[in-house]
Write a protein that holds these residues in place. Structure first.
Motif, PDB file in Angstrom:
ATOM      1  N   GLN A 192     -31.207   5.677  35.890  1.00 53.26           N
ATOM      2  CA  GLN A 192     -32.271   5.986  34.952  1.00 53.26           C
ATOM      3  C   GLN A 192     -31.990   5.368  33.588  1.00 53.26           C
ATOM      4  OE1 GLN A 192     -35.147   6.890  35.033  1.00 53.26           O
ATOM      5  NE2 GLN A 192     -35.578   8.821  36.066  1.00 53.26           N
ATOM      6  N   VAL A 193     -33.021   4.815  32.994  1.00 52.94           N
ATOM      7  CA  VAL A 193     -32.910   4.265  31.643  1.00 52.94           C
ATOM      8  C   VAL A 193     -33.535   5.255  30.679  1.00 52.94           C
ATOM      9  CG1 VAL A 193     -33.588   2.391  30.125  1.00 52.94           C
ATOM     10  CG2 VAL A 193     -32.985   1.901  32.499  1.00 52.94           C
ATOM     11  N   GLN A 194     -32.866   5.489  29.573  1.00 53.18           N
ATOM     12  CA  GLN A 194     -33.382   6.417  28.573  1.00 53.18           C
ATOM     13  C   GLN A 194     -33.436   5.745  27.217  1.00 53.18           C
ATOM     14  OE1 GLN A 194     -30.542   9.633  29.054  1.00 53.18           O
ATOM     15  NE2 GLN A 194     -31.968  10.762  30.347  1.00 53.18           N
ATOM     16  N   LEU A 195     -34.416   6.147  26.413  1.00 58.78           N
ATOM     17  CA  LEU A 195     -34.554   5.648  25.045  1.00 58.78           C
ATOM     18  C   LEU A 195     -34.363   6.822  24.095  1.00 58.78           C
ATOM     19  CD1 LEU A 195     -37.688   3.327  25.417  1.00 58.78           C
ATOM     20  CD2 LEU A 195     -35.280   2.731  25.631  1.00 58.78           C
ATOM     21  N   GLY A 196     -33.400   6.691  23.203  1.00 53.36           N
ATOM     22  CA  GLY A 196     -33.127   7.730  22.227  1.00 53.36           C
ATOM     23  C   GLY A 196     -33.548   7.299  20.847  1.00 53.36           C
ATOM     24  N   GLU A 197     -34.466   8.033  20.227  1.00 55.69           N
ATOM     25  CA  GLU A 197     -35.019   7.675  18.926  1.00 55.69           C
ATOM     26  C   GLU A 197     -34.429   8.550  17.830  1.00 55.69           C
ATOM     27  OE1 GLU A 197     -39.418   6.838  20.892  1.00 55.69           O
ATOM     28  OE2 GLU A 197     -38.936   8.666  19.810  1.00 55.69           O
ATOM     29  N   SER A 198     -34.406   8.007  16.637  1.00 57.12           N
ATOM     30  CA  SER A 198     -34.006   8.780  15.466  1.00 57.12           C
ATOM     31  C   SER A 198     -34.587   8.122  14.229  1.00 57.12           C
ATOM     32  CB  SER A 198     -32.483   8.865  15.362  1.00 57.12           C
ATOM     33  OG  SER A 198     -31.924   7.584  15.206  1.00 57.12           O
ATOM     34  N   GLY A 199     -34.587   8.861  13.119  1.00 57.66           N
ATOM     35  CA  GLY A 199     -34.957   8.276  11.839  1.00 57.66           C
ATOM     36  C   GLY A 199     -36.300   8.692  11.280  1.00 57.66           C
ATOM     37  N   GLY A 200     -37.084   9.435  12.023  1.00 56.81           N
ATOM     38  CA  GLY A 200     -38.353   9.875  11.476  1.00 56.81           C
ATOM     39  C   GLY A 200     -38.146  10.933  10.403  1.00 56.81           C
ATOM     40  N   GLY A 201     -39.237  11.300   9.736  1.00 59.58           N
ATOM     41  CA  GLY A 201     -39.151  12.336   8.718  1.00 59.58           C
ATOM     42  C   GLY A 201     -40.241  12.212   7.687  1.00 59.58           C
ATOM     43  N   LEU A 202     -40.004  12.875   6.562  1.00 57.98           N
ATOM     44  CA  LEU A 202     -40.967  12.905   5.467  1.00 57.98           C
ATOM     45  C   LEU A 202     -40.534  11.948   4.377  1.00 57.98           C
ATOM     46  CD1 LEU A 202     -43.356  14.204   3.879  1.00 57.98           C
ATOM     47  CD2 LEU A 202     -41.722  15.946   3.120  1.00 57.98           C
ATOM     48  N   VAL A 203     -41.467  11.151   3.900  1.00 58.26           N
ATOM     49  CA  VAL A 203     -41.166  10.216   2.827  1.00 58.26           C
ATOM     50  C   VAL A 203     -42.372  10.151   1.906  1.00 58.26           C
ATOM     51  CG1 VAL A 203     -42.013   8.216   4.114  1.00 58.26           C
ATOM     52  CG2 VAL A 203     -40.317   7.887   2.313  1.00 58.26           C
ATOM     53  N   GLN A 204     -42.126   9.869   0.639  1.00 56.91           N
ATOM     54  CA  GLN A 204     -43.230   9.729  -0.305  1.00 56.91           C
ATOM     55  C   GLN A 204     -43.893   8.369  -0.148  1.00 56.91           C
ATOM     56  OE1 GLN A 204     -41.587  10.518  -4.225  1.00 56.91           O
ATOM     57  NE2 GLN A 204     -42.344  12.612  -4.146  1.00 56.91           N
ATOM     58  N   ALA A 205     -45.166   8.314  -0.476  1.00 52.45           N
ATOM     59  CA  ALA A 205     -45.876   7.039  -0.451  1.00 52.45           C
ATOM     60  C   ALA A 205     -45.139   6.025  -1.324  1.00 52.45           C
ATOM     61  CB  ALA A 205     -47.311   7.221  -0.942  1.00 52.45           C
ATOM     62  N   GLY A 206     -45.030   4.824  -0.800  1.00 54.10           N
ATOM     63  CA  GLY A 206     -44.287   3.779  -1.490  1.00 54.10           C
ATOM     64  C   GLY A 206     -42.835   3.696  -1.076  1.00 54.10           C
ATOM     65  N   GLY A 207     -42.373   4.707  -0.352  1.00 54.07           N
ATOM     66  CA  GLY A 207     -40.980   4.732   0.083  1.00 54.07           C
ATOM     67  C   GLY A 207     -40.753   3.965   1.362  1.00 54.07           C
ATOM     68  N   SER A 208     -39.523   4.061   1.851  1.00 52.23           N
ATOM     69  CA  SER A 208     -39.119   3.338   3.049  1.00 52.23           C
ATOM     70  C   SER A 208     -38.513   4.289   4.067  1.00 52.23           C
ATOM     71  CB  SER A 208     -38.082   2.258   2.704  1.00 52.23           C
ATOM     72  OG  SER A 208     -38.619   1.298   1.823  1.00 52.23           O
ATOM     73  N   LEU A 209     -38.544   3.853   5.312  1.00 56.46           N
ATOM     74  CA  LEU A 209     -37.989   4.633   6.414  1.00 56.46           C
ATOM     75  C   LEU A 209     -37.507   3.651   7.469  1.00 56.46           C
ATOM     76  CD1 LEU A 209     -37.919   7.749   6.645  1.00 56.46           C
ATOM     77  CD2 LEU A 209     -39.913   7.601   8.144  1.00 56.46           C
ATOM     78  N   ARG A 210     -36.419   4.004   8.132  1.00 57.21           N
ATOM     79  CA  ARG A 210     -35.941   3.175   9.231  1.00 57.21           C
ATOM     80  C   ARG A 210     -35.806   4.013  10.480  1.00 57.21           C
ATOM     81  NH1 ARG A 210     -30.458  -0.432  10.184  1.00 57.21           N
ATOM     82  NH2 ARG A 210     -29.541   1.592  10.676  1.00 57.21           N
TER      83      ARG A 210
END
Length: 119
Positions: A1-19
């Motif tokens: 089985q292949v699995q994809l593990g995600e991370s890095g979401g959340g709350l950010v202010q407009a104009g900000g960055s997220l990875r």
């Protein structure tokens, strides 16, 4: 089985960055394409950006110029670097991979990560 593990979401202010990060693991596979989709409640999943094993990228017009999608082949990981975020970028983001597994192409999805952008 292949699995994809995600991370890095959340709350950010407009104009900000997220990875966002997505790591593939599990059975032996050969990555063909990895990428990110977004989905609003009740809506369809839409492509944000993807990258092939050869490094060719494709991204949606709505994020053009504001995102990059680097990958780390050694770690089977793809990232989504989002800059100058807007409230309309808020959605659940899903990692996607098309990989060759035992001579057939299979599509895999991550569990999704919420991105919220405050104005």
């Amino acid at each position: 089985q292949v699995q994809l593990g995600e991370s890095g979401g959340g709350l950010v202010q407009a104009g900000g960055s997220l990875r966002l990060s997505c790591a593939a693991s599990g059975s032996t596979f050969s990555m063909c394409v990895m990428g990110w989709y977004r989905q609003a409640p009740g809506g369809q999943r839409e492509l944000v950006a993807d990258i092939t094993s050869g490094g060719s990228t494709n991204d949606a017009d709505t994020v053009n110029g504001r995102i990059t999608i680097p990958k780390d082949n050694a770690k089977n990981t793809v990232y989504l670097q989002m800059n100058s975020l807007k409230p309309e970028d808020a959605d659940v983001y899903y990692c996607n991979m098309i990989a060759q597994v035992i001579a057939t192409n299979q599509r895999y999805w991550g569990q999704g990560t919420q991105v919220t952008v405050s104005s």
